[in-house]
Design an enzyme around this catalytic site. Structure first.
Site, PDB file in Angstrom:
ATOM      1  N   ARG A   1      44.261  45.307  33.320  1.00  0.00           N
ATOM      2  CA  ARG A   1      43.862  43.894  33.293  1.00  0.00           C
ATOM      3  C   ARG A   1      42.349  43.835  33.502  1.00  0.00           C
ATOM      4  NH1 ARG A   1      43.767  39.732  38.016  1.00  0.00           N
ATOM      5  NH2 ARG A   1      42.912  37.958  36.905  1.00  0.00           N
TER       6      ARG A   1
ATOM      7  N   GLU B   1      42.387  32.199  39.063  1.00  0.00           N
ATOM      8  CA  GLU B   1      42.179  31.452  40.313  1.00  0.00           C
ATOM      9  C   GLU B   1      41.329  30.176  40.119  1.00  0.00           C
ATOM     10  OE1 GLU B   1      40.762  33.958  43.487  1.00  0.00           O
ATOM     11  OE2 GLU B   1      42.280  35.488  43.148  1.00  0.00           O
TER      12      GLU B   1
END
Ligand SMILES: *[C@@H]1O[C@H](CO)[C@@H](O)[C@H](O)[C@H]1NC(C)=O
Ligand SMILES: *[C@@H]1O[C@H](CO)[C@@H](O)[C@H](O)[C@H]1NC(C)=O
Ligand SMILES: *[C@@H]1O[C@H](CO)[C@@H](O)[C@H](O)[C@H]1NC(C)=O
Ligand SMILES: *[C@@H]1O[C@H](CO)[C@@H](O)[C@H](O)[C@H]1NC(C)=O
Length: 495
Positions: free
Chosen positions: A111, A202
């Site tokens: 990732r 986030e």
């Protein structure tokens, strides 16, 4: 990892703290022995990084300035060691070494994130695309493919192009199309090699810590920012669905960060406060993206702290928007590190901020293992509990997109506490899968290597690999946890 100091914890009455921890000890707790099951054969394992934190090469080959370049260059006083990510891990020049580390670990997935200003220097696709930047990610993806490592790619991981100069982006709806154009470009260029796309990492951190600090209307802009990010996500989701999904066969999700929040007492107000914390942090995004609107608790609470002559500071979705945003998560990405005890905060008066609307105090159980960050305690059962909460609330597949242990650099390579963290947290993932039947389908460590941890600079380390930031070649060395994680991935068991 989002290393900004989150909420300031007021001093807590220590006798009360002891009393509360006694109550917690009396409650039935999950077994702390290690789960002996094997991870399901289709469970995916990976390691995570993000562009600004590792790439360096901040102004090379036509890259535009990013907000973090700007923050660190113009005023680095809010960074613990006054450092920047100008060089970071120098991953821009070390693709082969990074891939060798991933291959050594045996991960199924890597990732990483795309630096928006590396491929679109001005942030606006109509004003030009930077080919060398594009080539960097294409090379990375090709090499990963050659090593049979699949890609999970974050489109936006905090590093907004400075040209869209924060805070205009995300509080001006007219800018939403710039994000969607950039996401379309990413799908066009890279989508045939990407299985999982993350629209935002986030976002709650972007709209609170960031904005509450820099905005003149913190208790309003935070909500506008989220409102726009939710719309950007949804437009991107449907654009992928209509134009790319059939060919590229990928999945689109978002990454939300949260602690587990345990009520600090059995007082109804504290139970309510702990629930409110999850709804304000996770539900703020996941409720609209799954059900089509903000949690009722948020609407009521923010209305309560809005002057009667004003409309609520929480924007409203039109019916059309509700049907656009609803059902736009193929998966929920969870960044999870720690657990806190939550109690209801006394009303601080007329302030109008996100934090006041949330209205909680956080404390920690003194028996929990502390780390080098003041908000970070090792509480393995917290991961199991947040997985259960997400699964029960949203019924969407969950991927743990970040989880890992922090220390301040000692004990160098012998990171036994990190190994303990992975073992106990992963054991709780197995408990969630086998005992609770939670639909969690993958696990990514934060992080592949030590890197630039935002306001902590280089003072806090989350890496499996050590990086020598004093060496011009940014040499990497495996910590003990590399051998541990490698063994877990190979045997797919913890014991
Ligand atoms: C950042 O901090 C370092 C170390 O204190 C200092 O030498 C440097 O001049 C600072 N840079 C800026 C732009 O403030
Ligand atoms: C990648 O997977 C394919 C198919 O399983 C296999 O033939 C090939 O050897 C693998 N390549 C590497 C570098 O592991
Ligand atoms: C993006 O760039 C184009 C071409 O310069 C311009 O017409 C457009 O207004 C820009 N978009 C925004 C939101 O600034
Ligand atoms: C890190 O690099 C510096 C400078 O090259 C070197 O002196 C030092 O020994 C290195 N540290 C480790 C642990 O390799």
């Amino acid at each position: 990892m989002y290393a900004f100091k989150k909420f300031k914890c007021p001093d807590y009455n220590s006798n009360l703290g002891l009393f509360l921890s006694a109550i917690i000890l009396l409650k039935p707790s999950f077994a702390d022995n290690i789960n002996g099951e094997s991870f399901p054969s289709n469970f995916i394992f990976g390691a995570s990084t993000s562009a600004y934190q590792i790439e360096g090469a901040w102004n090379e080959d036509g890259k535009g300035e990013g907000v973090w370049d700007h923050i660190t260059h113009v005023s680095n006083i809010s960074i613990a060691d006054r450092s920047s990510g100008d060089v970071a891990c120098d991953s821009y020049h070390k693709v082969d070494e990074d891939i060798a580390m991933l291959k050594h670990l045996g991960v199924d997935y890597y990732r990483f994130s795309i630096a928006w200003s590396r491929i679109v220097p001005n942030g606006n696709v109509s004003q030009g695309v930077n080919l060398p930047g594009v080539m960097y990610y294409l090379r990375l993806l090709e090499k990963l493919e050659r090593e049979n490592i699949s890609a999970m790619v974050t489109i936006f991981h905090y590093d907004l192009p400075q040209a869209l100069s924060f805070p205009t982006m995300f509080i001006d709806e007219n800018y939403n199309s710039l994000y969607v154009d950039y996401a379309r470009l990413a799908f066009l260029l890279f989508g045939n090699k990407v299985k999982y796309w993350i629209t935002f990492n986030e976002p709650q951190g972007v709209c609170t810590s960031f904005l509450e600090k820099y905005s003149t209307k913190p208790g309003t802009d935070s909500y506008t920012c989220t409102h726009n990010i939710i719309k950007c996500h949804a437009m991107t989701y449907w654009m992928y669905d209509s134009d790319f999904r059939d060919d590229q066969k990928g999945q689109v999700g978002i990454v939300l960060n949260t602690n587990w929040d345990e009520p600090a007492s059995q007082d109804a107000k504290d139970i309510e406060a702990a629930k409110r914390k999850l709804l304000f942090e996770v539900g703020w995004y996941a409720h609209p993206l799954v059900f089509g609107d903000y949690p009722d608790e948020m609407k009521t609470r923010i209305r309560l702290y809005t002057f009667p002559w004003e409309s609520s500071r929480l924007p409203k979705f039109t019916d059309e928007e509700k049907s656009l945003i609803k059902g736009t998560l193929d998966f929920i990405g969870l960044n999870h590190y720690s657990t806190s005890l939550v109690s209801d905060a006394p009303d601080p008066g007329l302030f109008r901020t996100y934090e006041k609307d949330l209205g909680i105090l956080k404390t920690y159980d003194p028996s929990w293992e502390k780390t080098s960050l003041d908000w970070f305690y090792v509480v393995p059962f917290g991961l199991r509990k947040i997985l259960n909460w997400l699964d029960e609330t949203y019924k969407v597949p969950i991927i743990i997109t970040e989880n890992g242990y922090v220390e301040d650099g000692s004990p160098f390579l012998d990171d036994d506490r990190r190994i303990n963290y992975y073992q106990t947290y992963l054991s709780n993932v197995l408990d969630a899968i086998y005992i609770d039947h939670v639909n969690v389908i993958g696990y990514f460590t934060w992080s592949l290597m030590d890197n630039w941890e935002w306001t902590s600079g280089y003072t806090q380390k989350f890496g499996l690999y050590y990086v020598n930031f004093s060496s011009p070649t940014r040499d990497r060395l495996p910590k003990k946890s590399v051998a541990y994680y490698k063994k877990v991935l190979k045997t797919r068991r913890l014991v």
